[in-house]
Motif scaffolding. Structure first.
Motif, PDB file in Angstrom:
ATOM      1  N   GLU A 450      -4.523   5.460  11.285  1.00 45.04           N
ATOM      2  CA  GLU A 450      -4.210   5.426  12.701  1.00 45.04           C
ATOM      3  C   GLU A 450      -4.396   6.791  13.326  1.00 45.04           C
ATOM      4  N   SER A 484       2.050   1.570  20.144  1.00 48.89           N
ATOM      5  CA  SER A 484       0.752   0.953  20.396  1.00 48.89           C
ATOM      6  C   SER A 484       0.176   1.552  21.669  1.00 48.89           C
ATOM      7  N   LYS A 489      -5.871   1.604  16.431  1.00 46.42           N
ATOM      8  CA  LYS A 489      -6.803   0.778  15.666  1.00 46.42           C
ATOM      9  C   LYS A 489      -6.243  -0.598  15.353  1.00 46.42           C
ATOM     10  N   ARG A 490      -4.937  -0.717  15.398  1.00 45.78           N
ATOM     11  CA  ARG A 490      -4.271  -2.015  15.220  1.00 45.78           C
ATOM     12  C   ARG A 490      -2.890  -1.871  15.843  1.00 45.78           C
ATOM     13  N   SER A 491      -2.319  -2.955  16.281  1.00 47.22           N
ATOM     14  CA  SER A 491      -1.048  -2.890  17.006  1.00 47.22           C
ATOM     15  C   SER A 491       0.103  -2.545  16.073  1.00 47.22           C
ATOM     16  N   VAL A 494       0.961  -5.391  13.651  1.00 48.14           N
ATOM     17  CA  VAL A 494       0.030  -5.518  12.527  1.00 48.14           C
ATOM     18  C   VAL A 494       0.337  -4.445  11.493  1.00 48.14           C
ATOM     19  N   ARG A 495       0.552  -3.217  11.936  1.00 53.51           N
ATOM     20  CA  ARG A 495       0.890  -2.151  10.988  1.00 53.51           C
ATOM     21  C   ARG A 495       2.201  -2.440  10.275  1.00 53.51           C
ATOM     22  N   ALA A 533      -7.070  -6.818   7.709  1.00 49.41           N
ATOM     23  CA  ALA A 533      -6.984  -7.233   9.113  1.00 49.41           C
ATOM     24  C   ALA A 533      -6.620  -8.707   9.215  1.00 49.41           C
ATOM     25  N   ALA A 537      -3.096  -9.739  11.003  1.00 50.65           N
ATOM     26  CA  ALA A 537      -3.125 -10.347  12.339  1.00 50.65           C
ATOM     27  C   ALA A 537      -3.057 -11.875  12.285  1.00 50.65           C
ATOM     28  N   TYR A 548     -14.130  -8.368  15.355  1.00 49.93           N
ATOM     29  CA  TYR A 548     -13.553  -7.188  14.700  1.00 49.93           C
ATOM     30  C   TYR A 548     -14.391  -6.776  13.496  1.00 49.93           C
ATOM     31  N   LEU A 632      -5.832  -6.205  17.280  1.00 48.58           N
ATOM     32  CA  LEU A 632      -6.627  -5.228  16.545  1.00 48.58           C
ATOM     33  C   LEU A 632      -7.223  -4.240  17.541  1.00 48.58           C
ATOM     34  N   ASN A 637      -7.140  -5.409  21.934  1.00 52.46           N
ATOM     35  CA  ASN A 637      -5.805  -5.055  22.431  1.00 52.46           C
ATOM     36  C   ASN A 637      -5.738  -4.964  23.952  1.00 52.46           C
TER      37      ASN A 637
END
Length: 771
Positions: A450, A484, A489-491, A494-495, A533, A537, A548, A632, A637
């Motif tokens: 990130e 976020s 790179k991902r919300s 998701v992380r 991913a 997600a 993606y 993502l 996003n």
């Protein structure tokens, strides 16, 4: 916060720094009037300020606003100046303020006719009153515009029409007295030259934003350019239409320190935060600003919910999948060095021309930049980073040591043009080499890939978290904190779910090794990224995961790329993603695995959120993330947000409903609204910081701190906690006061508080000392 205390529209507008912001992506299909319709909801949610994407006039149809074409007015596609005034009035009536995103580094030039200053430069060249507006190297001759196709004789497609030179739908001006003759002859007389788009990276002679030729660098170091590009923004501040400014990409500026001094002088009362990406351990220069936009806080908050003890499992798995043992540091160096000599070759050449006496300057400058450990220095601040880069470059290229020493002698001098431009160059190279390349190649555990984080640092211990958080309270108490953004790179959710993988490394190893056999891909590192991913997600539509996967593959640029798409590889990539949905057994197994890590992921999400919302700094909520948001990278996003559902759920919560921790995400809305409301109503309770330690066999699973009358409690490593059979005798030591838990409105007293009792309903708690 009890329902009777929840805020209404009758609020006093907060003075000083915001107490909480809410980021909205205004765009032509969600203009300022749509943002105004959210104000009552945002007031109820508990923020003090609406925070918008850029609102100056941008390229028509722009979905982000970072391609400003006219600095004199609010974007008419967003409603223009009248819509901004209306929004400000609605916000003031609700007791809220406004923070605006501004873009001082570059302007949009993709559509020349809509950018009056760029159009004038193209028409008049160096005689234009705006010739110094943009960072153009006029010594290279005509201004190169890399807009043509790559086939031979593209100039045959030019035509002269209505007093303009045209290439398909692109329009360019014709200098006075040069319009006679064939289109090619007319073209050859202009102050600009249209060239093959692939020549941009090698030959472009104007500074751009990273590698994007449609975004031309501005010279805001020139007071006249600063005034022209900031007059409208400063009017918003002086007239009270806006209260705060978020400054985009300061690293591209020639002298960020001077820029912020000028901005502070022009807007003395504004809250100013800067999109400065700090590497772990890096300090922000002593600029007259409130702090960063919070990527540093993001890395720390997310990291403390990762189990650091399983790092070796992921190293082993990545080696098994890829057969490679490349370290993060070597991966970054490799990517940066390649980009320095390809996509940023024109910028490297411009640097090398400043030292024509050194034949090996291009190689040595590229090596120094590839070894630079942070985005850039701000000489004399940060000169130690140059020393570190020189040491590492000498280790990697000992044959260049003499040249490196010659160059660093000049690069240490803040007044040297070489040093000035090298600082701008390293920032762009770090962004392209790390954010846009290495994050897609080094894929052992993508919860940590990130912006603002070092993926080689697997997790953050509670001790580390408390130390850096106390330092933030002491040095930058009014900086923004984020989980976020439109650039992550991902919300956050998701992380948070992917963080669970660190607690079940054996389970993850088993399933992913089987999946790569069932649906193989020639690029195993990319495959590992996509499998993460998918489970992070899930449930995600085929179309979103396909988009993606292709974007990730082109960013990684190992088997395909944006410049040279490999249709054969991308076809196999799409087949792999299709198999996820078309193979019933595989689809069911992915869904089952995602379901197994979802509840502990929810616990991590709520933990991250309550920590971010109550830690030192000004918390920002990115649009939609008050419920679960499994997004993502952009444009994923930036999808529309269902605010009607959020309004309905918040109303139910305010009527006394305690939502379960389930798919609805209403529990996250409860945590978000109650924490934000408390910060807005009782700011005096959020001025200190003291770690609170839990006693008992599971004490390490509690992360707690006291802000000076408010105690935050979050659950760490929920899978490990369940393996221990729950909290057991774990307790928190508090003073003898009575406390109210905000989320459940439950009272507690005594010196010791059972964590099991406190977290019976939710995996997080917020305790307020009763008056």
């Amino acid at each position: 916060m009890p329902h009777s205390d929840h805020p209404t529209a009758a609020l006093d507008r907060a003075e000083g720094p915001p107490r909480g912001t809410y980021r909205v992506q205004v765009r032509p299909d969600f203009p300022l009037s749509a943002a105004a319709e959210l104000v009552d909801y945002l007031a109820d949610l508990g923020v003090s300020h609406l925070y918008t994407a850029p609102i100056l006039t941008a390229t028509p149809g722009s979905e982000h606003g970072y391609d400003v074409v006219d600095h004199r007015a609010v974007n008419p596609e967003l409603g223009g100046g009248a819509a901004l005034t209306d929004l400000s009035n609605v916000l003031k009536a609700a007791g809220l303020g406004l923070v605006v995103d501004i873009v001082p580094n570059h302007a949009g030039v993709a559509v020349p006719p809509v950018n009056p200053t760029w159009w004038d430069v193209l028409k008049k060249g160096q005689k234009s009153e705006f010739s110094d507006f943009y960072d153009i190297d006029w010594s290279r001759g005509r201004l190169l515009l890399p807009v043509l196709g790559s086939t031979p004789d593209e100039l045959d497609n030019l035509r002269v029409e209505d007093g303009e030179l045209r290439y398909y739908d692109k329009r360019f001006p014709i200098a006075d007295g040069t319009g006679d003759g064939t289109p090619r002859e007319v073209h050859d007389r202009q102050h600009y030259e249209l060239v093959d788009w692939t020549r941009g990276d090698r030959e472009i002679n104007y500074r751009r934003f990273f590698t994007i030729t449609d975004l031309a660098g501005l010279r805001v170091e020139d007071p006249a350019v600063f005034d022209a590009t900031h007059a409208e923004i400063l009017r918003w501040i002086s007239e009270g239409l806006a209260d705060g400014i978020r400054v985009d990409h300061p690293d591209g500026l020639r002298d960020p320190g001077d820029y912020f001094a000028r901005l502070r002088e022009a807007a003395p009362g504004a809250w100013i935060v800067v999109e400065k990406i700090l590497e772990p351990g890096e300090e922000l220069p002593p600029w007259p600003v409130a702090g960063t936009t919070g990527y540093d806080a993001l890395a720390e908050v997310c990291g403390v919910f990762v189990d650091p003890s399983t790092e070796a499992f992921f190293d082993t798995l990545q080696h098994h999948l890829t057969g490679a043992e490349t370290s993060w540091q070597d991966q970054v160096h490799q990517a940066k060095l390649a980009i320095a000599t390809t996509h940023l070759a024109a910028e490297l050449d411009r640097l090398a021309r400043l030292v024509p006496e050194i034949e090996a300057a291009p190689k040595a400058l590229a090596e120094l930049a590839a070894c630079f450990p942070v985005y850039r220095s701000y000489l004399p601040f940060g000169s130690r980073h140059l020393a570190k880069a020189r040491s590492e470059a000498g280790r990697r290229r000992p044959q260049l040591i003499g040249v490196l020493d010659q160059l660093t002698a000049r690069l240490r001098n803040p007044a040297d043009e070489l040093a000035v431009r090298f600082q701008q160059y390293t920032g762009a190279l770090m962004a392209k080499g790390v954010e846009d390349t290495s994050f897609y190649r080094w894929t052992r555990f993508t919860a940590r890939n990130e912006v603002g984080n070092d993926p080689a640092k697997f997790g953050v211990s509670p001790d580390e978290f408390h130390d850096v958080t106390e330092e933030r309270r002491r040095t930058w108490p009014d900086a923004m904190t984020s989980l976020s953004t439109h650039d992550t790179k991902r919300s956050e959710d998701v992380r948070a779910r992917l963080a669970v993988l660190a607690e079940v490394p054996g389970d993850w190893t088993e399933v992913v090794r089987r999946w790569v056999r069932i649906a193989p891909l020639p690029d195993p590192a990319l495959a590992h990224l996509i499998w993460q991913a998918a489970v992070g997600a899930w449930p995600i539509s085929r179309e979103r995961l396909q988009a993606y996967a292709v974007k990730s593959a082109r960013e990684a640029a190992t088997a395909t790329s944006w410049h040279h798409p490999d249709e054969r590889f991308e076809s196999r990539l799409r087949e792999m993603v299709d198999q996820i949905y078309d193979d019933p057994a595989l689809n069911r197994e992915i869904a089952d695995f995602a379901a197994s890590i979802t509840p502990p992921g929810w616990s991590n999400s709520l933990g991250q959120k309550v920590v971010q919302l109550t830690m030192p700094g000004v918390p920002d909520v990115y649009q939609g993330t008050e419920l679960w948001d499994l997004s993502l990278v952009d444009p994923d996003n930036r999808r529309p947000v269902d605010f009607a559902t959020r309004r309905e759920l918040l109303a139910r919560i305010d009527d006394g409903w305690l939502p379960p921790v389930d798919e609805s995400g209403a529990a996250k809305l409860l945590v978000t609204s109650r924490a934000l409301r408390l910060r807005r109503q009782r700011p005096e309770l959020f001025t200190g910081y003291r770690p609170v330690w839990a006693d008992g066999r599971c004490g390490e699973h509690a992360l707690a701190f006291d802000r000076g009358g408010v105690v935050t409690v979050a659950t760490r490593l929920p899978v490990g906690l369940s393996r221990h059979g729950g909290w057991g005798d774990t307790s928190l030591s508090l003073d003898g006061h009575s406390w109210t838990e905000v989320f459940t409105n439950t009272s507690y007293g005594g010196n010791r508080l059972s964590v099991a009792e406190l977290l019976r309903t939710y995996p997080v708690a917020l305790l307020v000392k009763e008056q």
